[in-house]
Design an enzyme around this catalytic site. Structure first.
Site, PDB file in Angstrom:
ATOM      1  N   CYS A 132      10.591  -8.651  -9.660  1.00  0.00           N
ATOM      2  CA  CYS A 132      10.080  -7.488  -8.931  1.00  0.00           C
ATOM      3  C   CYS A 132       8.882  -6.960  -9.704  1.00  0.00           C
ATOM      4  O   CYS A 132       8.975  -6.736 -10.910  1.00  0.00           O
ATOM      5  CB  CYS A 132      11.146  -6.408  -8.789  1.00  0.00           C
ATOM      6  SG  CYS A 132      10.494  -4.923  -7.997  1.00  0.00           S
TER       7      CYS A 132
ATOM      8  N   ASN B 209      15.823 -13.761  -8.052  1.00  0.00           N
ATOM      9  CA  ASN B 209      17.154 -13.653  -7.442  1.00  0.00           C
ATOM     10  C   ASN B 209      17.978 -14.844  -7.874  1.00  0.00           C
ATOM     11  O   ASN B 209      17.447 -15.871  -8.289  1.00  0.00           O
ATOM     12  CB  ASN B 209      17.027 -13.706  -5.911  1.00  0.00           C
ATOM     13  CG  ASN B 209      16.310 -12.507  -5.382  1.00  0.00           C
ATOM     14  OD1 ASN B 209      15.093 -12.509  -5.322  1.00  0.00           O
ATOM     15  ND2 ASN B 209      17.041 -11.494  -5.023  1.00  0.00           N
TER      16      ASN B 209
HETATM   17  P1  HMG Z   1       0.751   4.998  -1.351  1.00  0.00           P
HETATM   18  O1  HMG Z   1      -0.465   4.575  -2.119  1.00  0.00           O
HETATM   19  O2  HMG Z   1       1.567   6.126  -1.877  1.00  0.00           O
HETATM   20  O3  HMG Z   1       0.504   5.261   0.201  1.00  0.00           O
HETATM   21  O4  HMG Z   1       1.665   3.716  -1.211  1.00  0.00           O
HETATM   22  P2  HMG Z   1      -0.669   5.705   1.101  1.00  0.00           P
HETATM   23  O5  HMG Z   1      -0.051   6.009   2.415  1.00  0.00           O
HETATM   24  O6  HMG Z   1      -1.490   6.751   0.396  1.00  0.00           O
HETATM   25  O7  HMG Z   1      -1.566   4.375   1.297  1.00  0.00           O
HETATM   26  C1  HMG Z   1      -2.439   3.888   0.301  1.00  0.00           C
HETATM   27  C2  HMG Z   1      -3.203   2.705   0.881  1.00  0.00           C
HETATM   28  O8  HMG Z   1      -2.313   1.666   1.249  1.00  0.00           O
HETATM   29  C3  HMG Z   1      -3.972   3.049   2.159  1.00  0.00           C
HETATM   30  O9  HMG Z   1      -5.143   2.238   2.167  1.00  0.00           O
HETATM   31  C4  HMG Z   1      -3.079   2.600   3.257  1.00  0.00           C
HETATM   32  O10 HMG Z   1      -3.754   2.261   4.432  1.00  0.00           O
HETATM   33  C5  HMG Z   1      -2.449   1.364   2.650  1.00  0.00           C
HETATM   34  P3  HMG Z   1      -6.597   2.815   1.774  1.00  0.00           P
HETATM   35  O11 HMG Z   1      -6.828   3.953   2.716  1.00  0.00           O
HETATM   36  O12 HMG Z   1      -6.464   3.283   0.331  1.00  0.00           O
HETATM   37  O13 HMG Z   1      -7.516   1.643   1.954  1.00  0.00           O
HETATM   38  N1  HMG Z   1      -1.132   1.103   3.201  1.00  0.00           N
HETATM   39  C6  HMG Z   1      -0.755  -0.055   3.744  1.00  0.00           C
HETATM   40  N2  HMG Z   1      -1.390  -1.211   3.938  1.00  0.00           N
HETATM   41  C7  HMG Z   1      -0.709  -2.212   4.546  1.00  0.00           C
HETATM   42  N3  HMG Z   1       0.560  -2.076   4.959  1.00  0.00           N
HETATM   43  C8  HMG Z   1       1.228  -0.938   4.770  1.00  0.00           C
HETATM   44  C9  HMG Z   1       0.570   0.136   4.154  1.00  0.00           C
HETATM   45  N4  HMG Z   1       0.939   1.385   3.838  1.00  0.00           N
HETATM   46  C10 HMG Z   1      -0.106   1.973   3.258  1.00  0.00           C
HETATM   47  N5  HMG Z   1       2.485  -0.833   5.177  1.00  0.00           N
HETATM   48  C11 HMG Z   1       3.416   2.420  -0.220  1.00  0.00           C
HETATM   49  C12 HMG Z   1       2.950   3.797  -0.611  1.00  0.00           C
HETATM   50  C13 HMG Z   1       4.878   2.507   0.151  1.00  0.00           C
HETATM   51  C14 HMG Z   1       2.591   1.912   0.954  1.00  0.00           C
HETATM   52  C15 HMG Z   1       3.218   1.488  -1.438  1.00  0.00           C
HETATM   53  O14 HMG Z   1       3.820   2.068  -2.556  1.00  0.00           O
HETATM   54  C16 HMG Z   1       3.769   0.110  -1.223  1.00  0.00           C
HETATM   55  O15 HMG Z   1       3.277  -0.644  -0.388  1.00  0.00           O
HETATM   56  N6  HMG Z   1       4.791  -0.233  -1.979  1.00  0.00           N
HETATM   57  C17 HMG Z   1       5.462  -1.518  -1.818  1.00  0.00           C
HETATM   58  C18 HMG Z   1       6.019  -1.946  -3.105  1.00  0.00           C
HETATM   59  C19 HMG Z   1       6.698  -3.278  -2.928  1.00  0.00           C
HETATM   60  O16 HMG Z   1       6.431  -4.034  -2.015  1.00  0.00           O
HETATM   61  N7  HMG Z   1       7.580  -3.563  -3.877  1.00  0.00           N
HETATM   62  C20 HMG Z   1       8.291  -4.807  -3.890  1.00  0.00           C
HETATM   63  C21 HMG Z   1       9.272  -4.916  -2.771  1.00  0.00           C
HETATM   64  S1  HMG Z   1      10.759  -4.004  -3.055  1.00  0.00           S
HETATM   65  C22 HMG Z   1      11.736  -5.083  -3.961  1.00  0.00           C
HETATM   66  O17 HMG Z   1      11.299  -6.128  -4.377  1.00  0.00           O
HETATM   67  C23 HMG Z   1      13.173  -4.721  -4.158  1.00  0.00           C
HETATM   68  C24 HMG Z   1      14.135  -5.519  -3.295  1.00  0.00           C
HETATM   69  O18 HMG Z   1      13.981  -6.905  -3.515  1.00  0.00           O
HETATM   70  C25 HMG Z   1      15.564  -5.134  -3.665  1.00  0.00           C
HETATM   71  C26 HMG Z   1      15.786  -5.201  -5.170  1.00  0.00           C
HETATM   72  O19 HMG Z   1      15.784  -6.273  -5.757  1.00  0.00           O
HETATM   73  O20 HMG Z   1      15.871  -4.104  -5.734  1.00  0.00           O
HETATM   74  C27 HMG Z   1      13.920  -5.232  -1.821  1.00  0.00           C
HETATM   75 MG    MG Z   2      14.850  -8.044  -5.174  1.00  0.00          MG
END
Ligand code: HMG
Ligand code: MG
Length: 302
Positions: free
Chosen positions: A240, A249
């Site tokens: 992650c 995983n």
């Molecule tokens: P933020 O910066 O707080 O949000 O991110 P924002 O709304 O201010 O958006 C910032 C920029 O991102 C903007 O673009 C938005 O348009 C864009 P800009 O105006 O600066 O050019 N944006 C997006 N672009 C594409 N698709 C979207 C999107 N949303 C905003 N959906 C946010 C908040 C949640 C978006 C960010 O923190 C994020 O994307 N986080 C994802 C993190 C992630 O993917 N982590 C890994 C997956 S989780 C995981 O692995 C755990 C899991 O496996 C279970 C486990 O093992 O624990 C599931």
């Molecule tokens: Mg995971």
């Protein structure tokens, strides 16, 4: 204790597995990985994530992946959607299931999705409503259910609290995720039992990272509780980006080998997964993380 007769494997290699790769994995490799996995009989595949490309650049081409894969009838294709923007992209990509993801630890929630747990749930309200309106399956994932890289110990009650909030949003399935692989069987059993007290056990899943080599033991402990959905990543790919040092995983090959030994059906062809694990690991320039995968591959070439 009677174990489940059937288990659903949610293959997360193309998302959780690849998201942590530093070098960009070519689109055609991602597409081939998904197609090999579905052809092997994977009934639920996490194919990508509609998250901010600034946060996780590797997932930036998820729309193209979804557009180019061969849809196997019967396979559920899931994608991560942290907000409405992600959901709209998922809908356009014809995802069968969207995943909203929160955490049982406040510190991890801030690092992973830049907001508190309560704010994340608020953000998910419109996503959940839109998913219901569009008749798309909704899954909720709870990171750090067995420990947090920033906060350390996570109380069982904190996990149950998020299970209840995700259940209230209408999640069809809820994942208990051990993001950093620190869980051990006794603790796993306690968390699974507590979660099952507030959400139907047949719709709870175990998502175990194998950082400390505990994932197979934790899956067995979960089976004993009655959990019958597990996430796994072919070749043990992954980690992650927001949990430094966390490895992938549990390897799909290892899980299938154990389940076959017990006589539990998954509908997945282990041999095909072994080949896929060797193939993708070769392309990424490393040895497969799966012990069973390497042993079975060695037996073939002997
Ligand atoms: P933020 O910066 O707080 O949000 O991110 P924002 O709304 O201010 O958006 C910032 C920029 O991102 C903007 O673009 C938005 O348009 C864009 P800009 O105006 O600066 O050019 N944006 C997006 N672009 C594409 N698709 C979207 C999107 N949303 C905003 N959906 C946010 C908040 C949640 C978006 C960010 O923190 C994020 O994307 N986080 C994802 C993190 C992630 O993917 N982590 C890994 C997956 S989780 C995981 O692995 C755990 C899991 O496996 C279970 C486990 O093992 O624990 C599931
Ligand atoms: Mg995971």
């Amino acid at each position: 204790m009677k174990l489940p007769e059937q288990v659903k494997i949610v293959e997360v290699g193309p998302r959780d597995g690849l998201q942590n790769e530093r070098a960009a994995v070519p689109l055609e490799v991602k597409v081939e990985l998904c197609d090999r996995l579905s052809a092997a009989g994977v009934a639920n595949l996490e194919a990508g994530a509609f998250v901010s490309p600034k946060w996780v650049p590797q997932m930036a081409d998820s729309a193209q992946v979804m557009a180019q894969i061969v849809r196997r009838p019967g396979t559920i294709y899931s994608v991560l959607t942290p907000n409405l923007q992600g959901f709209e992209a998922a809908l356009a990509a014809r995802a069968d299931e969207v995943v909203i993801f929160s955490a049982a630890s406040e510190a991890f929630s801030q690092r992973n999705i830049n907001c508190s747990i309560a704010q994340s749930i608020e953000r998910f309200v419109p996503v959940a409503a839109a998913a219901k309106a569009a008749r798309v399956r909704l899954r909720g994932s709870i990171s750090c259910s067995l420990g947090c890289p920033y906060q350390g110990e996570v109380p069982v009650g904190a996990v149950v609290d998020v299970v209840e909030r995700l259940a209230a949003l209408g999640c069809d399935e809820i994942d208990i995720a051990d993001t950093i692989g620190v869980g051990t069987p006794k603790r796993t059993r306690a968390v699974m039992e507590a979660a099952a007290a507030v959400f139907p056990i047949e719709r709870l899943s175990g998502h175990f990272h194998d950082t400390y080599g505990q994932a197979i033991a934790n899956i067995y402990a979960s089976l004993e509780v009655g959990i019958n959905i597990f996430h796994a990543s072919t070749a043990g790919l992954g980690g992650c980006p927001y949990a430094r040092g966390a490895t992938g995983n549990v390897a799909t090959e290892d899980v299938l080998f154990m389940l076959q030994g017990i006589g539990i059906d998954t509908g997945i062809d282990l041999d095909a997964i072994v080949s896929t694990g060797q193939w993708i690991s070769g392309l990424l320039g490393r040895r497969t993380e799966s012990r069973a995968g390497n042993a079975l591959a060695a037996r073939r070439s002997a």
